[in-house]
Design an enzyme around this catalytic site. Sequence first.
Site, PDB file in Angstrom:
ATOM      1  CE1 TYR A  67       4.811 -24.480  -9.677  1.00 52.62           C
ATOM      2  CE2 TYR A  67       2.437 -24.777  -9.891  1.00 52.62           C
ATOM      3  CZ  TYR A  67       3.704 -24.808 -10.439  1.00 52.62           C
ATOM      4  OH  TYR A  67       3.866 -25.134 -11.764  1.00 52.62           O
ATOM      5  CG  ASN A 102       6.957  -5.272  -8.500  1.00 53.27           C
ATOM      6  OD1 ASN A 102       6.431  -5.018  -7.410  1.00 53.27           O
ATOM      7  ND2 ASN A 102       6.703  -4.580  -9.587  1.00 53.27           N
ATOM      8  CG  HIS A 119      10.448  -6.777  -1.159  1.00 51.29           C
ATOM      9  ND1 HIS A 119       9.250  -6.122  -1.323  1.00 51.29           N
ATOM     10  CD2 HIS A 119      11.049  -6.179  -0.093  1.00 51.29           C
ATOM     11  CE1 HIS A 119       9.133  -5.170  -0.393  1.00 51.29           C
ATOM     12  NE2 HIS A 119      10.220  -5.180   0.348  1.00 51.29           N
ATOM     13  CB  CYS A 127      19.465 -25.067   0.351  1.00 52.72           C
ATOM     14  SG  CYS A 127      19.313 -26.543   1.368  1.00 52.72           S
ATOM     15  CG  ASN A 214      -0.181   4.871  -7.276  1.00 52.55           C
ATOM     16  OD1 ASN A 214      -1.260   4.303  -7.511  1.00 52.55           O
ATOM     17  ND2 ASN A 214       0.654   4.430  -6.345  1.00 52.55           N
TER      18      ASN A 214
HETATM   19  N1  APR Z   1      -0.633   1.858 -12.790  1.00 53.94           N
HETATM   20  C1  APR Z   1      -0.063   2.534 -11.744  1.00 53.94           C
HETATM   21  N2  APR Z   1      -0.320   2.256 -10.451  1.00 53.94           N
HETATM   22  C2  APR Z   1      -1.182   1.272 -10.174  1.00 53.94           C
HETATM   23  C3  APR Z   1      -1.830   0.528 -11.211  1.00 53.94           C
HETATM   24  C4  APR Z   1      -1.518   0.865 -12.558  1.00 53.94           C
HETATM   25  N3  APR Z   1      -2.067   0.221 -13.594  1.00 53.94           N
HETATM   26  N4  APR Z   1      -2.638  -0.393 -10.620  1.00 53.94           N
HETATM   27  C5  APR Z   1      -2.491  -0.241  -9.287  1.00 53.94           C
HETATM   28  N5  APR Z   1      -1.622   0.758  -9.013  1.00 53.94           N
HETATM   29  C6  APR Z   1      -1.119   1.197  -7.695  1.00 53.94           C
HETATM   30  C7  APR Z   1      -2.135   1.189  -6.570  1.00 53.94           C
HETATM   31  O1  APR Z   1      -2.854   2.424  -6.521  1.00 53.94           O
HETATM   32  C8  APR Z   1      -1.233   0.992  -5.346  1.00 53.94           C
HETATM   33  O2  APR Z   1      -0.698   2.223  -4.888  1.00 53.94           O
HETATM   34  O3  APR Z   1      -0.130   0.258  -7.300  1.00 53.94           O
HETATM   35  C9  APR Z   1      -0.091   0.135  -5.890  1.00 53.94           C
HETATM   36  C10 APR Z   1      -0.167  -1.333  -5.537  1.00 53.94           C
HETATM   37  O4  APR Z   1      -0.110  -1.477  -4.139  1.00 53.94           O
HETATM   38  P1  APR Z   1       0.336  -2.827  -3.412  1.00 53.94           P
HETATM   39  O5  APR Z   1      -0.371  -3.973  -4.021  1.00 53.94           O
HETATM   40  O6  APR Z   1       0.176  -2.637  -1.947  1.00 53.94           O
HETATM   41  O7  APR Z   1       1.863  -2.975  -3.818  1.00 53.94           O
HETATM   42  P2  APR Z   1       3.193  -2.384  -3.197  1.00 53.94           P
HETATM   43  O8  APR Z   1       2.965  -1.090  -2.491  1.00 53.94           O
HETATM   44  O9  APR Z   1       4.186  -2.412  -4.277  1.00 53.94           O
HETATM   45  O10 APR Z   1       3.543  -3.493  -2.138  1.00 53.94           O
HETATM   46  C11 APR Z   1       4.769  -3.452  -1.504  1.00 53.94           C
HETATM   47  O11 APR Z   1       4.107  -5.263  -0.087  1.00 53.94           O
HETATM   48  O12 APR Z   1       3.412  -7.436   0.636  1.00 53.94           O
HETATM   49  C12 APR Z   1       4.386  -6.633   0.121  1.00 53.94           C
HETATM   50  O13 APR Z   1       6.405  -7.532  -0.549  1.00 53.94           O
HETATM   51  C13 APR Z   1       5.159  -7.128  -1.066  1.00 53.94           C
HETATM   52  O14 APR Z   1       6.570  -5.866  -2.562  1.00 53.94           O
HETATM   53  C14 APR Z   1       5.298  -5.899  -1.934  1.00 53.94           C
HETATM   54  C15 APR Z   1       5.124  -4.783  -0.947  1.00 53.94           C
END
Ligand code: APR
Length: 245
Positions: A67, A102, A119, A127, A214
């Site tokens: 939560y 996301n 995801h 449930c 990125n």
């Molecule tokens: N603009 C563009 N890229 C960004 C920004 C921004 N403002 N801020 C951060 N990033 C990039 C980071 O450099 C990194 O590559 O976003 C990415 C975030 O990485 P993670 O937090 O690891 O996210 P992600 O790769 O989407 O995670 C995948 O992991 O735990 C799981 O299920 C969860 O969906 C998630 C999955």
Amino acid sequence: MQNDIQKAAKFITASKHCIVFTGAGISVESGIPPFRGPDGLWSKYDPTCLELDFFNTHPKESWEKIYTIFYEFMGNAKPNAAHIKLAELEKKGIIKSIITQNIDNLHQDAGSKNVLEFHGTTKRFECQNCLKKSRQPDVSLDLLPPACPVCGGLLKPDFIFFGEMIPSHVNDESFIQAELADVVLVIGTTGEVMPACYIPYQAKDKGSTIIEINAEPSAFTNTITDIFLKGKATEILTQLFNLIK
Ligand code: APR
């Protein structure tokens, strides 16, 4: 860099089937922390609450953490310029679908219609007893753990916990989209989480051009990315959007 943005805009404008693959980075500028990295959620919270066995044996303890992380933090976030530009590009007929890792619903809040939630989502519940799916306001999160409105069983958020399989319909449709794509716009993801990370590789195998936005290089950057646009998703997408005809 300006040249690369122009080049990317040309590919997107000329595409027949452009798809988007997003990760936590696109929502960072909406105030949602990423998962990994020094300020990431997993450096502050113990992810055990997202292990299915632990959740089923400790539902109250798990739900209280879930939560805080996913409903208090994420629940109030609003789409940012990056989500909004993508929705406008879909309306223009340029983007055909968004596959997102996301669970925050921000693509839909921005107006995107063809969203594949790889995801799952925080907005739906399943449930653990009767397997029925439900949503708020039929589900109340005032008392944790929440109860199924049909049978009273334990509700789990309908997003993927560690070790869970991706539902086949969303998995299959995502890989179909990857096969159809001639351009993939990969935004804000490390590319480290399987099987989601295979989607851009599948598209690349079929000859697609991979354009990546990125803040930092990812697992894709030196492997399959054709054009790397380094920077914040909101800034790069706004510049790109202005160049797309
Ligand atoms: N603009 C563009 N890229 C960004 C920004 C921004 N403002 N801020 C951060 N990033 C990039 C980071 O450099 C990194 O590559 O976003 C990415 C975030 O990485 P993670 O937090 O690891 O996210 P992600 O790769 O989407 O995670 C995948 O992991 O735990 C799981 O299920 C969860 O969906 C998630 C999955």
